[in-house]
Design an enzyme around this catalytic site. Structure first.
Site: not given
Ligand code: IPE
Ligand code: IPE
Ligand code: MG
Length: 237
Positions: A15-16, A32, A62, A66, A126, A176, A182-183
Site C-alpha cells: 500500500d502507498g 504503481h 474493492e 476506483r 520460490l 502492510r 487494517r487488513i
C-alpha cells in the site's frame, strides 16, 4: 529462538503507491509503476533470504471502486508486467500463481496469467502468489460454494483444502506498508495465526533494508499458537 528465523511464507499488502506519486506531483499511475520496481526487488530479496512463499496483494475486489482510468491503468500494468517480467522470474526459479476471481478480467489478461503459470510450473525455489481481483471473503465464499456443490461436509480441514491458497501453508508474517493498520479483506482465513507487521514506508520506498527490518522483528516474536510461554520454551506438547 522459538521458531524459524526467516519466515517461510511472507504476505504483503503493498500500500502507498498513490501517495508516493501524489507527494511528487505525479499521476497515481506513476506510483504503481514505481511499485512494480519495488516488487521486482522484493521477490529477488525474498529468494536470497530463503523465503519459500511470497504472497502479494496487487488488486482487491474493492479496487474496482476506483476511478475507471486508474482501474484500466492497473490492468494494463499487469498485462505489461506479464509480458516483461515472466521470462526473468522463470529463469530465477520462481513459480507464479495468480489468486483471485478471473472471470472479470479481460481475455488478454486471463490468457497472460495462464501462460505465466504454465511457463513457471516446474519451478521450486520460490512460490510467488499474486492476489489480483482477490478478496478474503471471496475466497471463503468460493471455497464453501465448491464444497456445497460437491455435497461435501464443511469442516476447517475441507475449507482449507478448497481455498485458493491451498497449495501453500498459512503466512507466517503479514506486512502492510503505507501506514494503515487494517487488513482490507486480505487473507481473512489464512491470517489466523500470522504475525502482523506494519510499516509507515510507502510501498515504492519499501526496499531490501526495510524487508530485513521486518524479518528481524519477526524473528523476535514468540509464536505461541494458544500455548503458554513456558510450554513454548520447553517445547512440551
Ligand atoms: C496500493 O497503493 C496499490 C493498489 C491498491 C493497487 P494505493 O494505490 O492504494 O496507494 P495509496 O494508498 O492511495 O497511497
Ligand atoms: C489494499 O490497499 C489493496 C491492495 C494493496 C491491493 P487499499 O489501498 O485498496 O486499501 P484501503 O481501501 O485503503 O483499505
Ligand atoms: Mg491504498
Amino acid at each position: 529462538m522459538t521458531h524459524q528465523r526467516t519466515p517461510h511464507h511472507v504476505a504483503i499488502v503493498m500500500d502507498g503507491n498513490g501517495r508516493w506519486a501524489t507527494r511528487r506531483f505525479l499521476p497515481r499511475v506513476a506510483g504503481h509503476k514505481k511499485g512494480m520496481d519495488a516488487l521486482r526487488a522484493c521477490v529477488r530479496h525474498c529468494g536470497e533470504r530463503g523465503v519459500k512463499v511470497l504472497t502479494v496483494f496487487a488488486f482487491s475486489s474493492e479496487n474496482w471502486n476506483r476511478p475507471a482510468d486508474e482501474v484500466s491503468a492497473l490492468m494494463e500494468l499487469l498485462a505489461v508486467a506479464l509480458a516483461r517480467e515472466v521470462p526473468q522470474l522463470a529463469a530465477e526459479g520462481v513459480r507464479l500463481h495468480f489468486i483471485g476471481e478471473r472471470s472479470a478480467l479481460s481475455d488478454k489478461v486471463r490468457d497472460g496469467l495462464e501462460k505465466a503459470e504454465a511457463a513457471t510450473a516446474g519451478n521450486t525455489k520460490l512460490a510467488f502468489n499474486v492476489c489480483f481481483n482477490y478478496g478474503g471473503r471471496w475466497d471463503i465464499a468460493q471455497a464453501a460454494a465448491r464444497l456445497a456443490a460437491r455435497g461435501e461436509p464443511i469442516t476447517e480441514a475441507s475449507m482449507a483444502e478448497a481455498m485458493a491458497l491451498a497449495h501453500v501453508p498459512d503466512p507466517d508474517l503479514i506486512i502492510r506498508t503505507g501506514g494503515e493498520q487494517r487488513i482490507s479483506n486480505f487473507l481473512l482465513w489464512q491470517a489466523a495465526y500470522s504475525e502482523l507487521y506494519f510499516s509507515d514506508k510507502l510501498w515504492p520506498d519499501f526496499d531490501a533494508a526495510a524487508l530485513d527490518a521486518a524479518f528481524a522483528d519477526y524473528a523476535s516474536r514468540e509464536r505461541r499458537f494458544g500455548k503458554t510461554s513456558e510450554q513454548v520454551a520447553q517445547k512440551v506438547a
